[in-house]
Design an enzyme around this catalytic site. Sequence first.
Site, PDB file in Angstrom:
ATOM      1  N   SER A 181      47.237 126.594  46.944  1.00 53.07           N
ATOM      2  CA  SER A 181      47.874 127.899  47.030  1.00 53.07           C
ATOM      3  C   SER A 181      49.353 127.898  46.662  1.00 53.07           C
ATOM      4  CB  SER A 181      47.687 128.473  48.427  1.00 53.07           C
ATOM      5  OG  SER A 181      48.115 127.556  49.409  1.00 53.07           O
ATOM      6  N   HIS A 209      41.782 131.034  46.093  1.00 55.12           N
ATOM      7  CA  HIS A 209      42.510 131.446  44.889  1.00 55.12           C
ATOM      8  C   HIS A 209      41.694 131.279  43.615  1.00 55.12           C
ATOM      9  CE1 HIS A 209      46.269 132.023  47.075  1.00 55.12           C
ATOM     10  NE2 HIS A 209      45.903 130.973  47.778  1.00 55.12           N
ATOM     11  N   LYS A 241      42.576 138.061  48.295  1.00 52.39           N
ATOM     12  CA  LYS A 241      43.324 137.597  47.121  1.00 52.39           C
ATOM     13  C   LYS A 241      42.811 138.396  45.916  1.00 52.39           C
ATOM     14  CE  LYS A 241      45.310 134.561  49.880  1.00 52.39           C
ATOM     15  NZ  LYS A 241      44.764 133.381  50.515  1.00 52.39           N
TER      16      LYS A 241
HETATM   17  C1  LIG Z   1      45.092 132.822  51.972  1.00 53.40           C
HETATM   18  C2  LIG Z   1      44.350 131.587  52.246  1.00 53.40           C
HETATM   19  C3  LIG Z   1      43.613 131.416  53.417  1.00 53.40           C
HETATM   20  C4  LIG Z   1      43.712 132.394  54.555  1.00 53.40           C
HETATM   21  O1  LIG Z   1      43.079 133.587  54.244  1.00 53.40           O
HETATM   22  P1  LIG Z   1      43.529 134.919  55.006  1.00 53.40           P
HETATM   23  O2  LIG Z   1      42.405 135.847  54.747  1.00 53.40           O
HETATM   24  O3  LIG Z   1      44.803 135.330  54.384  1.00 53.40           O
HETATM   25  O4  LIG Z   1      43.671 134.573  56.447  1.00 53.40           O
HETATM   26  C5  LIG Z   1      42.835 130.281  53.559  1.00 53.40           C
HETATM   27  N1  LIG Z   1      42.806 129.339  52.597  1.00 53.40           N
HETATM   28  C6  LIG Z   1      43.547 129.440  51.473  1.00 53.40           C
HETATM   29  C7  LIG Z   1      43.493 128.353  50.461  1.00 53.40           C
HETATM   30  C8  LIG Z   1      44.342 130.562  51.273  1.00 53.40           C
HETATM   31  O5  LIG Z   1      45.088 130.659  50.186  1.00 53.40           O
END
Ligand SMILES: *Cc1c(COP(=O)(O)O)cnc(C)c1O
Length: 399
Positions: A181, A209, A241
């Site tokens: 990320s 992502h 995302k």
């Molecule tokens: C954003 C993210 C999460 C957490 O997801 P949320 O729905 O924002 O709590 C978990 N793993 C990765 C790799 C992320 O980028």
Amino acid sequence: MRADLLQRAAARQQARAEAGLLRRLRSVTATTAPWIVLDGRRLLSFASNDYLGLAGHAQVREALCSAAARWGVGATAAHLLGGHRAPHAELEAALAAWTGRERALLFATGYMANLGVLDALLQSGDVCVQDKLNHASLLDGARLCGAELRRYPHGDVDAAARQLAACPHAAALLASDGVFSMDGDVAPLARLAALAQQQNATLLIDDAHGLGVRGAQGAGSVAQAGLDARQVPILMATLGKALGTQGAFVAGDAVLIDALTQFARAHVYSTAPPPALAAATLAALRLAQQGEHLRARLQARIAQLRSGAAALGLHLLPSDTPIQPLWLGSAVTAQDWSSALEARGFHVPAIRPPTVAQGQARLRIALSAAHGESDVERLLDALGALRQHHAQPAPDAGA
Ligand SMILES: *Cc1c(COP(=O)(O)O)cnc(C)c1O
């Protein structure tokens, strides 16, 4: 004498402020992707994970509104106690089909999904082997479940192999982000899958992502790597995302999903997300599936930024995803660049410790299909102007 918890928290905050690492919560008062209004100023944003530009899409908004008219806002209960509504079931079936898995299970957030899976499957005496740069929720999940957490250097499959080989009798979960990320690079998925198979470990990939962005029909990094449900038995991804909504899911075979339904406390003891949100996510999923034009546009922006940055002599970390980090090293330098860009009308946040390691601060430039060619051109112009005044430090100082 007993320490006062709030005084101790204040002291930690003071220390963080003195290190120049205090984070500040700021309110966005309007958005029209890719623009935001922040502290009263209109800024071109390169900070959003809305990679396909679906968060504000008319069909997604319409799906949310019409489902809210039919279902109300709250789900009123946990999934197992009547909160599981038809739109949730329909979305789970569509997510499973999209990712080529038997079943899928929704969670309110990705953070909760990772806590839920690790807590449901692992127990003390087990081992959880993870990439050092995995998302905080995977690391926290491992701490919560009491398994032994072993972290291998970023992307180092040989090190992961040694860690697994060192405990041949412990039940083992091997977990990695699909796309990292804060770095934007892709995990060595095929090699991780081969390792898991060879060591009888279960592989979990967090594709927060990658979903919507990579692979045919946007089915994600695992699909792009040509790996199936047998090779990656636990697939987790988020909906906040590229899908532009909110929440997360875990996909896999019936044994996995049945176990999570029973034992994932983050699922059992938490109110189901709003049914209208599930309906909106289903609309976003259809747009993402058919979104080859959006992915092509996104890829064009990525190529444009990378070649433009190279022409300016700026060093971006290796990445072919929408996450394009400009490595700056010190937190102060990263904050300076971010502030200078903001003064020129751009929102590009500095990513500083503890989100990244000491000396690894960067600007995280996030691209979206909502960006036009001229948006990226303007950012490149600003970066070029900035470079005149602030040299980018040598990237080999640890990047
Ligand atoms: C954003 C993210 C999460 C957490 O997801 P949320 O729905 O924002 O709590 C978990 N793993 C990765 C790799 C992320 O980028």
